[in-house]
Design an enzyme around this catalytic site. Structure first.
Site, short mmCIF file in Angstrom:
data_model
loop_
_atom_site.label_atom_id
_atom_site.label_comp_id
_atom_site.label_asym_id
_atom_site.label_seq_id
_atom_site.Cartn_x
_atom_site.Cartn_y
_atom_site.Cartn_z
N CYS A 158 39.83 4.29 -19.19
CA CYS A 158 38.38 4.12 -19.05
C CYS A 158 37.96 2.66 -19.04
O CYS A 158 36.95 2.29 -18.44
CB CYS A 158 37.66 4.87 -20.18
SG CYS A 158 38.26 4.44 -21.82
N LYS A 213 46.86 -1.84 -21.36
CA LYS A 213 46.42 -0.95 -20.27
C LYS A 213 45.44 -1.67 -19.35
O LYS A 213 45.51 -1.56 -18.13
CB LYS A 213 45.72 0.29 -20.86
CG LYS A 213 46.63 1.24 -21.63
CD LYS A 213 45.79 2.32 -22.29
CE LYS A 213 46.62 3.17 -23.23
NZ LYS A 213 45.78 4.08 -24.03
N HIS A 251 31.14 1.53 -21.41
CA HIS A 251 32.01 0.36 -21.60
C HIS A 251 31.45 -0.78 -20.73
O HIS A 251 31.27 -0.62 -19.53
CB HIS A 251 33.44 0.66 -21.18
CG HIS A 251 34.20 1.54 -22.12
ND1 HIS A 251 33.68 2.00 -23.31
CD2 HIS A 251 35.47 2.04 -22.04
CE1 HIS A 251 34.60 2.75 -23.92
NE2 HIS A 251 35.69 2.79 -23.17
#
Length: 361
Positions: A158, A213, A251
């Site tokens: 995400c 990530k 985010h």
């Protein structure tokens, strides 16, 4: 008999599982007919199994309340009920790898929200607007698994959704170096403020595994298929810090970019607003009409105003300006549990159906 594809949700009682169920409530192509979870939830109705833990802001859909939850470990039994599954199971990485592959071998396509298979070389990790061609690696994966229709496909983390699409739109200017700091919502940890009161008025400067990530997954998305596997791109070099902030959903990323070919601000904005992908061309049901929007106001994008842009499936970008050390800097915002999790996976499944990889059994 419904023409819709029968969908199972693996890990349907958790926060991402709940998000899948709410997003699929009135889906034109897919219908949730099966929900599987841990043995302790199995045998209960979905409403009983979730109890007071429903975390969505919309009510639990009536059509799933009385579905009797199955044991996610009874692979053949669950697979027999559905055309494909979404995976949001909460297990160790090795357990997730094993169970998703077991469903694939039971000739049931798996579209996963989990990170376990993101670096399996013949598993596509796809943002449908960016790298739809990576789904072709499925043909090689099926040969390895010995399946006719079963496979695993995943969506990326995400945290990258607020800046990787932006950098993709600017590809022709050849971004070389990227510095990103992400400010990540608590729902990314499967939490609400009720579960995590110590996050109120607090910032935690660490999210386990997230920086790696955020630095590496965009390169896999920009990679290419060679000899039946996905080979990641080498550039741009990305360095990232990931910070947990007291926000429920959304985010935000603050990003600095150095380019090989020097664009103007006007060129960069034009590339953002004109950027389209296969989901827009095919008018897939969950695709945002405008994937990336640019906001001129100095104080946008804001989580409280902008996180639900395009039903949470669009990316909002603002504060693009020249930088004194890098070439440009900007702020991006994406909805972490819609575009960044369940919604991104639903869009992947729509793409897979459009490409012929998912069909009725």
């Amino acid at each position: 008999m419904s023409e819709k594809l029968k969908v199972g949700i693996l890990g349907g009682t958790g926060m991402v599982g709940q998000r899948f169920i709410s997003l699929l409530e009135n889906h034109p192509w897919f219908e949730v007919t099966t929900i599987a979870a841990s043995p302790r939830s199995a045998g209960k109705t979905y409403e009983e199994a979730v109890g007071g833990r429903w975390k969505m802001q919309t009510p639990m859909p009536a059509n799933v309340k009385d579905i009797v939850v199955m044991n996610v470990n009874e692979v053949e039994k669950v697979a027999a009920e559905v055309d494909f599954v979404f995976s949001a199971v909460d297990m160790t990485k090795e357990e997730i790898k094993a169970i998703e592959e077991a469903y694939a071998k039971a000739e049931t396509p798996v579209v996963s929200n989990n990170s376990a298979h993101r670096w399996t070389p013949d598993v596509p990790m796809v943002v449908p607007e960016i790298n739809p061609e990576h789904m072709k690696v499925i043909d090689f994966q099926k040969k390895r698994l010995g399946t006719k229709r079963g496979f695993v496909a995943v969506k990326p983390n995400c945290s990258i959704q607020s800046y990787a699409p932006v950098l993709t739109a600017w590809k022709e200017f050849e971004p070389e170096e990227v510095v990103a700091t992400t400010y990540q919502a608590i729902s990314g940890a499967g939490k609400t403020f009720k579960d995590w009161p110590e996050m109120e008025g607090n910032i935690i400067p660490y999210i386990g595994g997230e920086e790696e990530k955020s630095e590496k997954e965009p390169l896999r998305i920009w990679g290419e298929i060679k000899d039946g596997v996905i080979v990641p791109a080498v550039l741009p070099v990305i360095t990232c810090q990931c910070i947990r902030v007291p926000v429920l959903n959304g985010h935000t990323a603050a990003v600095f970019v150095r380019f090989k070919k020097k664009p103007t601000k006007e060129q960069l904005i034009e590339k953002l607003v004109s950027y389209k992908g296969v989901p827009q061309e095919l008018s897939l049901p969950s695709a945002p009409k405008q994937f990336i929007r640019y906001m001129e106001e100095d104080n946008r994008p804001q989580v409280s105003l902008d996180v639900d842009y395009e039903n949470g499936m669009g990316i909002s970008v603002g504060r693009l300006r020249e930088d004194s050390v890098y070439d440009f800097k900007f702020v991006g915002l994406s909805h972490n549990t819609v575009r960044g999790a369940a919604g991104g996976a639903v869009l992947c499944a729509e793409l897979l159906k459009a490409q012929g990889y998912i069909s009725k059994k």
